[in-house]
Design a protein around this motif. Structure first.
Motif, PDB file in Angstrom:
ATOM      1  N   PHE A 112     -32.990 -19.845 -54.973  1.00  0.00           N
ATOM      2  CA  PHE A 112     -34.028 -18.881 -54.628  1.00  0.00           C
ATOM      3  C   PHE A 112     -33.491 -17.808 -53.678  1.00  0.00           C
ATOM      4  O   PHE A 112     -33.884 -16.639 -53.765  1.00  0.00           O
ATOM      5  N   ARG A 113     -32.603 -18.178 -52.778  1.00  0.00           N
ATOM      6  CA  ARG A 113     -32.016 -17.176 -51.880  1.00  0.00           C
ATOM      7  C   ARG A 113     -31.172 -16.178 -52.652  1.00  0.00           C
ATOM      8  O   ARG A 113     -31.238 -14.967 -52.416  1.00  0.00           O
ATOM      9  N   LEU A 114     -30.350 -16.687 -53.564  1.00  0.00           N
ATOM     10  CA  LEU A 114     -29.509 -15.781 -54.351  1.00  0.00           C
ATOM     11  C   LEU A 114     -30.357 -14.867 -55.233  1.00  0.00           C
ATOM     12  O   LEU A 114     -30.025 -13.689 -55.415  1.00  0.00           O
ATOM     13  N   LEU A 115     -31.445 -15.398 -55.772  1.00  0.00           N
ATOM     14  CA  LEU A 115     -32.333 -14.560 -56.571  1.00  0.00           C
ATOM     15  C   LEU A 115     -32.939 -13.447 -55.730  1.00  0.00           C
ATOM     16  O   LEU A 115     -32.971 -12.277 -56.147  1.00  0.00           O
ATOM     17  N   ALA A 116     -33.418 -13.779 -54.537  1.00  0.00           N
ATOM     18  CA  ALA A 116     -34.008 -12.763 -53.667  1.00  0.00           C
ATOM     19  C   ALA A 116     -32.985 -11.715 -53.265  1.00  0.00           C
ATOM     20  O   ALA A 116     -33.264 -10.505 -53.276  1.00  0.00           O
ATOM     21  N   LEU A 117     -31.780 -12.166 -52.912  1.00  0.00           N
ATOM     22  CA  LEU A 117     -30.735 -11.210 -52.544  1.00  0.00           C
ATOM     23  C   LEU A 117     -30.344 -10.334 -53.723  1.00  0.00           C
ATOM     24  O   LEU A 117     -30.152  -9.115 -53.585  1.00  0.00           O
ATOM     25  N   GLY A 118     -30.212 -10.948 -54.896  1.00  0.00           N
ATOM     26  CA  GLY A 118     -29.849 -10.170 -56.076  1.00  0.00           C
ATOM     27  C   GLY A 118     -30.890  -9.130 -56.426  1.00  0.00           C
ATOM     28  O   GLY A 118     -30.553  -7.986 -56.769  1.00  0.00           O
ATOM     29  N   GLN A 119     -32.157  -9.496 -56.349  1.00  0.00           N
ATOM     30  CA  GLN A 119     -33.209  -8.526 -56.650  1.00  0.00           C
ATOM     31  C   GLN A 119     -33.199  -7.377 -55.655  1.00  0.00           C
ATOM     32  O   GLN A 119     -33.329  -6.212 -56.039  1.00  0.00           O
ATOM     33  N   GLY A 120     -33.033  -7.691 -54.360  1.00  0.00           N
ATOM     34  CA  GLY A 120     -32.979  -6.622 -53.361  1.00  0.00           C
ATOM     35  C   GLY A 120     -31.805  -5.690 -53.583  1.00  0.00           C
ATOM     36  O   GLY A 120     -31.941  -4.460 -53.481  1.00  0.00           O
ATOM     37  N   LEU A 121     -30.643  -6.260 -53.912  1.00  0.00           N
ATOM     38  CA  LEU A 121     -29.458  -5.433 -54.158  1.00  0.00           C
ATOM     39  C   LEU A 121     -29.646  -4.553 -55.388  1.00  0.00           C
ATOM     40  O   LEU A 121     -29.293  -3.363 -55.379  1.00  0.00           O
ATOM     41  N   LEU A 122     -30.218  -5.100 -56.449  1.00  0.00           N
ATOM     42  CA  LEU A 122     -30.437  -4.310 -57.657  1.00  0.00           C
ATOM     43  C   LEU A 122     -31.423  -3.171 -57.412  1.00  0.00           C
ATOM     44  O   LEU A 122     -31.231  -2.054 -57.922  1.00  0.00           O
TER      45      LEU A 122
END
Length: 814
Positions: A376-386
């Motif tokens: 879930f952390r990686l998903l949140a970080l990935g969405q923010g970066l995108l």
């Protein structure tokens, strides 16, 4: 630079009757309401969308002499595409997918920026993919972690749930081993992915498989086969205008409303991504155990399956990034091998993961929670970066070709994509929080105070805790807009009284008119609200990820030992946010349930889809289907067939969202048909909504090209209308007098008069046909399209009047 489209010549000699094709707006309307007659007959179409006429007008084109003064009225009813049976209520659960799909179409106008436009499309599709993974991960969190791992593995929890008895670890049954519990629970998220695939495939067959007529194909131009190559109306090489070849507007390309190939590819990729997400949850726990000393299963088996999972995931990402939409021609090809083998391969990997996890491991005992926190952390970080990358690309495109009307200086798409991620987080977090509270009974998961299970990942608690903070931040712009609206209404008073002079002033009437006009103007402030919410969501979301990563505990425990006010605020934010996120999810479920049973509520939800699903599914294949892929070819085919058969004049008359469909259909017409068509729009959001949020498709350049390519166009609007507005083809502050007519007087009468002894209503967005200007402008359009048929003899005129009576034009308001 305006597109090089010469003004159309005068239409050929009028040899047939005139036709007015009415298109209703949001919310829908019945044929009887639109035509103003209880007796109607279906001319063409089916139960979902069809064209209707009055019974007496069924064969009007065969008797053109009867319609010298009034056109034949036809009504196109398309409300069945958005507000039909009760299953449409389930579309509420697809709201994040619909919102991220809108972000794809919100990119700024691009002139000669092929690579940047492609990058924008790729990033949006990756954000959409992350939402599919997030939804599936949330289902895995509930079914695999909370139920099968935590509750079934804790006697105090499973003992309270009789339906979990066969999974309970203390009963020692065949299913009591953790791996087998996970294997069984994996069927729930896998079934959810299969349901999404089924709905996407079924709705595509019903909506988007309607291929336009061959006669509508034009000379589409797309240098590399994707719509992402150029912006509509932009030349190939803006640095060399003399050698530039004009690019037709995107909405005029023959393949724009037929995205079968891309939707099929995306559906295969997202389905595979969902299955792989479930496999990753199952394999994560099993592989972690197999690496421990004493495991009865060699870890090499798990490594082989994980390797296959990674390879499939790389193929999914490649499919997402490889190709955008093809619009230069109707692409009837289907990537059969890809569509068949990619989801099948992912399902095979999931099956192997389930078999591997179900292998007997008597020594395996479940404790704590699954390792979903990192995912879930990686998903949140990935969405923010995108989203940040999207913002950089969109800003670069806007700076290259700036349009002052574009929303948020080109950042409308990234802002909406951020909102889609936030909606996905609220829905998934709400499900996990509510299920954890239900399973834990009186305890509070994660707080260690009477809790019998660990609860969901702490990141979800941090994300819930920022919701109250976000709502408090929103109070500032909301209060500012409320004060500004009240002041604007007070300033309007003298102008309104002067407008209706010499009637005596009525303070109460003046205040009501001013309040409605000032409130209608709030629509123009919506972009800044969206921008503030998106920016605050991005910053607060980043803070939530950082807080959960640094502390590893929920906010209430992470602040233990801090100052008393800080600790109290953290606990209050956590409890309030958990309640709000759960309440929001309950509202979603309750709204869907009510809409399933109540036709009126379903129609209200249909209004949301009327606006949100106009655009094709270019980013997310599980979004609600695009009704325009059926409606636009319907309208274009009808206009093309009628003008070719009768050689008569035609006005397509669209209200609200119907005006957008009408414009899109006119763009699809061949030149021979367009020369006989006039466009009448009223209460239209073409510029106010679409032109600002979707500048590459309805911006100043495409709309100017539409005005030059269609024979004539009139647009009516009111100051009391919160949706419709002027088209503003001119760069001057005042509306363009060539197209815009307004603002129309609303109400028509200020007070009581001898002719109107009762108060006139303030119509706002509805009933434009009640204004005398409507009939006047329609008649002017017909006259501009071409001369009327020669007048008959007095006897013929009398017969005609007797046959037609007092027939008036129908209504197309939705």
């Amino acid at each position: 630079m305006a597109p090089a489209i010469p003004p159309p010549p005068r239409p050929p000699q009028n040899t047939g009757a005139a036709l007015e094709l009415l298109v209703h707006g949001v919310g829908g309307a019945t044929p009887q309401e639109m035509l103003g007659d209880p007796r109607t007959v279906r001319v063409t179409g089916d139960a979902t969308a069809a064209v209707y006429r009055r019974t007496e007008d069924a064969h009007g084109e065969k008797h053109p002499e009867r319609y010298r003064d009034e056109p034949v009225a036809e009504a196109y009813c398309w409300s069945g595409l958005t507000s039909g049976n009760g299953s449409r209520a389930l579309w509420l659960l697809l709201l994040p997918f619909m919102v991220v799909n809108l972000a794809h179409w919100m990119r700024p106008t691009a002139a000669g920026r092929t690579r940047a436009v492609r990058l924008y499309g790729v990033v949006v599709r990756l954000v959409a993919l992350s939402l599919t993974v997030l939804l599936t991960a949330a289902a895995c969190e509930v079914a695999l972690d909370l139920v099968a791992w935590q509750c079934a593995g804790t006697p105090d929890c499973s003992g309270r749930r009789s339906w979990l008895g066969f999974l309970s670890s203390h009963q020692g049954g065949w299913w009591s081993q953790p791996g087998r519990r996970l294997a069984l629970a994996a069927t729930v998220p896998a079934a959810l992915v299969g349901l999404l695939w089924y709905l996407s495939n079924r709705t595509w067959s019903a909506y988007e498989s309607q291929s336009p007529l061959d006669a509508l194909d034009g000379d589409g131009y797309d240098p590399d086969g994707t719509e992402e190559a150029h912006g509509p109306g932009a030349p190939d090489n803006v640095d060399d205008p003399e050698s530039a070849r004009p690019v037709p507007p995107a909405l005029s390309r023959p393949g724009f409303w037929y995205g079968r190939r891309l939707v099929s590819r995306l559906r295969a990729a997202h389905t595979a991504a969902g299955f792989l997400t479930v496999a990753a949850f199952v394999m994560g726990a099993a592989t972690l155990h197999d690496r421990t000393v004493g495991s009865s299963v060699p870890p090499v088996f798990g490594l082989v399956i994980q390797g296959a999972l990674v390879v499939c995931a790389m193929v999914v990402v490649w499919v997402i990034c490889r190709r955008g939409r093809s619009e230069s021609v109707r692409d009837n090809r289907v990537d059969g091998a890809l569509i068949t083998y990619l989801p099948g391969s992912a399902l095979t990997v999931l099956g192997l993961a389930v078999l591997h996890a179900g292998w007997s491991r008597p020594e395996w005992v479940s404790s704590g929670s699954l390792s979903g926190e990192t995912a879930f952390r990686l998903l949140a970080l990935g969405q923010g970066l995108l989203v940040v990358i999207m913002a950089l690309v969109a800003r670069s495109l806007y700076r290259r070709t700036p349009e002052p009307r574009t929303t948020l200086y080109g950042l409308g798409g990234p802002s909406v994509a951020m909102l889609a991620c936030a909606l996905g987080g609220v829905m998934t977090g709400g499900v996990a929080q509510r299920v954890a509270d239900w399973l834990d009974g009186p305890g509070t998961p994660g707080m260690g105070r009477g809790s019998i299970i660990e609860g969901p990942p702490v990141l979800l608690s941090w994300q819930a805790s920022v919701i109250p903070v976000l709502l408090l931040l929103l109070l500032v712009p909301v209060l500012y807009l409320a004060v500004r609206t009240a002041r604007r209404a007070r300033r309007m008073g003298p102008d309104i009284e002067a407008e209706y002079a010499p009637e005596p002033p009525d303070p109460a009437r003046t205040r009501r008119i001013a309040r409605i006009r000032a409130t209608a103007a709030l629509t123009d402030s919506a972009p800044w609200i969206v921008g503030v919410v998106s920016a605050a969501t991005l910053l607060l979301g980043a803070a939530a990820v950082a807080g959960s990563w640094a502390s590893g505990e929920v906010p209430g425990l992470a602040t233990d030992g801090a100052a008393a006010p800080v600790e109290s605020l953290a606990e209050a934010a956590q409890s309030t946010g958990s309640w709000l996120i759960g309440f929001g999810f309950i509202l979603f479920v309750a709204g869907g349930r009510r809409a399933y049973r109540d036709a009126s509520a379903r129609r209200t939800i249909g209004i949301l889809w009327d606006v949100g699903t106009f655009w094709p599914r270019a980013a997310h294949p599980f979004a609600p289907p695009c009704y325009a892929e059926r409606a636009v070819p319907d309208l274009a085919s009808r206009m093309c067939a009628w003008t070719a058969t009768t050689k008569g004049r035609l006005i397509i008359s669209g209200h609200s969202q119907g005006s957008v469909l009408a414009a899109a259909a006119v763009w699809q017409l061949p030149d021979s048909a367009r020369r006989r068509v006039g466009l009448l729009t009223y209460g239209s959001p073409i510029e106010r909504l679409y032109g600002r949020w979707f500048p590459a498709y309805f911006g100043a350049v495409p709309l100017l090209g539409l005005n030059r390519s269609v024979h004539c166009w009139r647009n009516l609007f009111r100051a009391t209308d919160p949706i419709g507005g002027p088209v503003r083809l001119s760069t001057d502050p005042d509306p363009d007098p060539g197209v815009d007519r307004g603002p129309l007087k609303d109400p028509l009468a200020y007070g009581r008069t001898t002719a109107l002894p009762l108060p006139e209503p303030i119509l706002g967005h509805s009933d434009y046909q009640a204004d005398p200007v409507f009939a006047k402008e329609r008649a002017a359009l017909l006259e501009e399209l071409g001369p009327r048929l020669p007048r008959q003899t007095e006897g013929g005129d009398a017969l005609q009047k007797g046959q037609k009576g007092q027939k008036s034009s129908g209504r197309s308001s939705g």
